[in-house]
Design a protein around this motif. Sequence first.
Motif, PDB file in Angstrom:
ATOM      1  N   VAL A  19       3.859  -5.131   8.541  1.00  0.00           N
ATOM      2  CA  VAL A  19       3.907  -4.782   7.113  1.00  0.00           C
ATOM      3  C   VAL A  19       4.812  -3.572   6.900  1.00  0.00           C
ATOM      4  O   VAL A  19       5.617  -3.527   5.960  1.00  0.00           O
ATOM      5  CB  VAL A  19       2.492  -4.503   6.582  1.00  0.00           C
TER       6      VAL A  19
ATOM      7  N   LEU B 247       8.045  -3.176   4.439  1.00  0.00           N
ATOM      8  CA  LEU B 247       8.156  -2.127   3.429  1.00  0.00           C
ATOM      9  C   LEU B 247       9.427  -1.307   3.631  1.00  0.00           C
ATOM     10  O   LEU B 247      10.133  -0.984   2.664  1.00  0.00           O
ATOM     11  CB  LEU B 247       6.936  -1.212   3.502  1.00  0.00           C
TER      12      LEU B 247
ATOM     13  N   PRO C 226      -0.529  -3.553  -4.772  1.00  0.00           N
ATOM     14  CA  PRO C 226       0.825  -3.156  -4.361  1.00  0.00           C
ATOM     15  C   PRO C 226       1.702  -4.326  -3.944  1.00  0.00           C
ATOM     16  O   PRO C 226       2.921  -4.275  -4.108  1.00  0.00           O
ATOM     17  CB  PRO C 226       0.582  -2.194  -3.197  1.00  0.00           C
ATOM     18  N   LYS C 227       1.103  -5.406  -3.400  1.00  0.00           N
ATOM     19  CA  LYS C 227       1.921  -6.541  -2.977  1.00  0.00           C
ATOM     20  C   LYS C 227       2.632  -7.170  -4.158  1.00  0.00           C
ATOM     21  O   LYS C 227       3.835  -7.470  -4.091  1.00  0.00           O
ATOM     22  CB  LYS C 227       1.058  -7.582  -2.262  1.00  0.00           C
TER      23      LYS C 227
ATOM     24  N   GLN D 273       4.877   1.476  -4.102  1.00  0.00           N
ATOM     25  CA  GLN D 273       4.010   0.564  -3.347  1.00  0.00           C
ATOM     26  C   GLN D 273       4.162   0.767  -1.840  1.00  0.00           C
ATOM     27  O   GLN D 273       3.238   0.445  -1.070  1.00  0.00           O
ATOM     28  CB  GLN D 273       4.320  -0.892  -3.705  1.00  0.00           C
ATOM     29  N   THR D 274       5.296   1.298  -1.393  1.00  0.00           N
ATOM     30  CA  THR D 274       5.490   1.512   0.041  1.00  0.00           C
ATOM     31  C   THR D 274       4.539   2.589   0.556  1.00  0.00           C
ATOM     32  O   THR D 274       3.828   2.387   1.550  1.00  0.00           O
ATOM     33  CB  THR D 274       6.944   1.895   0.346  1.00  0.00           C
TER      34      THR D 274
ATOM     35  N   SER E 263       1.795   3.835  -0.959  1.00  0.00           N
ATOM     36  CA  SER E 263       0.382   3.518  -1.170  1.00  0.00           C
ATOM     37  C   SER E 263      -0.112   2.506  -0.144  1.00  0.00           C
ATOM     38  O   SER E 263      -1.241   2.608   0.362  1.00  0.00           O
ATOM     39  CB  SER E 263       0.164   2.983  -2.589  1.00  0.00           C
ATOM     40  N   THR E 264       0.725   1.521   0.213  1.00  0.00           N
ATOM     41  CA  THR E 264       0.320   0.527   1.201  1.00  0.00           C
ATOM     42  C   THR E 264       0.176   1.160   2.586  1.00  0.00           C
ATOM     43  O   THR E 264      -0.779   0.869   3.319  1.00  0.00           O
ATOM     44  CB  THR E 264       1.339  -0.621   1.258  1.00  0.00           C
TER      45      THR E 264
ATOM     46  N   LEU F 149      -3.243   0.999   4.796  1.00  0.00           N
ATOM     47  CA  LEU F 149      -3.249   0.187   6.016  1.00  0.00           C
ATOM     48  C   LEU F 149      -3.456   1.010   7.286  1.00  0.00           C
ATOM     49  O   LEU F 149      -4.055   0.524   8.243  1.00  0.00           O
ATOM     50  CB  LEU F 149      -1.938  -0.598   6.134  1.00  0.00           C
TER      51      LEU F 149
ATOM     52  N   MET G  89       2.303  -9.323   3.979  1.00  0.00           N
ATOM     53  CA  MET G  89       1.583  -8.270   3.263  1.00  0.00           C
ATOM     54  C   MET G  89       0.228  -8.761   2.774  1.00  0.00           C
ATOM     55  O   MET G  89       0.146  -9.822   2.138  1.00  0.00           O
ATOM     56  CB  MET G  89       2.401  -7.749   2.070  1.00  0.00           C
TER      57      MET G  89
ATOM     58  N   LEU H 246      -3.901  -6.440  -1.392  1.00  0.00           N
ATOM     59  CA  LEU H 246      -4.903  -5.397  -1.603  1.00  0.00           C
ATOM     60  C   LEU H 246      -5.156  -5.194  -3.090  1.00  0.00           C
ATOM     61  O   LEU H 246      -4.231  -5.222  -3.893  1.00  0.00           O
ATOM     62  CB  LEU H 246      -4.424  -4.083  -0.978  1.00  0.00           C
TER      63      LEU H 246
END
Length: 550
Positions: A19, A23, A82-83, A126-127, A129-130, A134, A193, A196
Amino acid sequence: MTAPTAPASGRQEANPWLVLATLCLGFFMILLDTTIVNIAIPDMSTSLDASLDQILWIVNAYVLVYAVLLITAGRLGDLFGPKRLFVLGLVVFTVASAACGLASTPEQLILFRVVQGVGGALLTPQTLSTITVLFPPDKRGVAFGVWGSVAGIATVAGPTLGGYLVTDFGWEWIFFVNVPVGILTVVLALIVMPDLRLNRRHRLDWTGTALATVGLFLLVYGLIEGEPHDWGRVWGPITITEVIGAGVLVLAVFLVHQYVTRAGEPLVPFTIFKDRNFAVMSWISAAISFGMLGLFLPLVIYLQSVLGLTALQAGLAIAPASLMSMVIAPFAGRLADRAIGRWVLTIGLTLWCAGMATVVALAEVGTGQWGLLPGLLIAGAGLGFVFAPLQTIAMRNVPPRQAGAASGLINTTRQLGAVIGSAAVGALLQAQLTVKLTAAARANSADLPPEVRQPFVDAVAGATGDSLHIGTGQSGAALPAGVPEQYRQALTEIATRTFHEGFTSAMKATLLLPLAVLAIAAVSCLLVRNRPATAEPPTDPHPAEAPAQA
């Protein structure tokens, strides 16, 4: 904390490193587009018959939209996952890139650059936050180190790849190159991804979104347009100062609205800023961007206009700093995981300041292509120690359900720092050029016959207002009208020498401002609470079938 899964799909646990690679590929494309466009400016100007003001908007339209939408995009990632926002941003950015390459007028290119900014803003928050969700705290520093090294790779690839594409294929291909990368990243994101859902029961603060967007637009627009409008009138009787003031006022109203609605669902959760580390890192992030843009702008002009390097050669001259940063960043991430991030960050900013101060000291009219290498290597090492600890410290104590909002906030402060840095350094450089070029003209006019000395000085003084705008095309001041033919060659040589000496002197004085900002940022690191990351509660990711309410 283990990597979250998407239980509704029945798939195996998501591989966080795969993932992360996806990203970083999307983030790389966004950063590459930022650096690659500057190299193509002369070719775009000629091909599209674009005026100076249009060229400035081709460059700045992306930054403007990108900056004003980051907070909103981060919050949307919290709400809808975020995805979804990452994939949507990729699609918008990729389609807009193709449209940019097909543009046939400056107006079309400006419009499509705006759309690119929308895609970039949707994608970027989103990068972070993911990654925050994760990766567990003890692994997050390494992940942020990899993420930060992408900036170094993009910095190297942008100027070199851009110079190659523009020279052999044309400026359109600096945008077309995004299309295959974007398609590949979309496919990977859809496959690897997890979907979430971090905040599905909450509502979007539409009033706060409108106030933040309008306020940031007015502030950023005023800063970008200040120099082209000589900080005077911009819309009829409305001045740049009034536009910036209106932006500050709207943002003040936004903050009051956020405080009043703090018990509900404000766009900016004030609880985030109760964490001293996040608040300090937000300031340092802005200061770093201020320093990067402030240092980069005069230096690139110096490399091409004073040292006579081509765009590709200038990119290669800067590349060692980015390569050094790229190599060191992952190791710095591991050190940040060991709860010594404050000292890693302090050392990094100190090395960066020392390296760029060395660059300033070494920069002279006769410096060779590799004459700045010692300073750039020191600065690059410092940058490598900065990015991973910065993100690790900032996001360490942020609850996963607020990761998108926090990511949007810190990215917004970064972009605002870049805009303010570019505007402040540009204005200071213009003022310094007026003084230094005129002084150099007076000194060098002693080599001219008496009858052309004062006309030459007057011609140089009259040209200083446009020197910064001309940028890489600057090779000397315009010759005064009516100069006898026998003096033209001597005047041309002296005019070029005057510009080289004047610009170098002005650059040295101007770069003291971003160096001072970076030095203050280094001292600010001492405010960080240097404690180990603690365990976090479950993130409660939700399956794709559970609808997000907005």
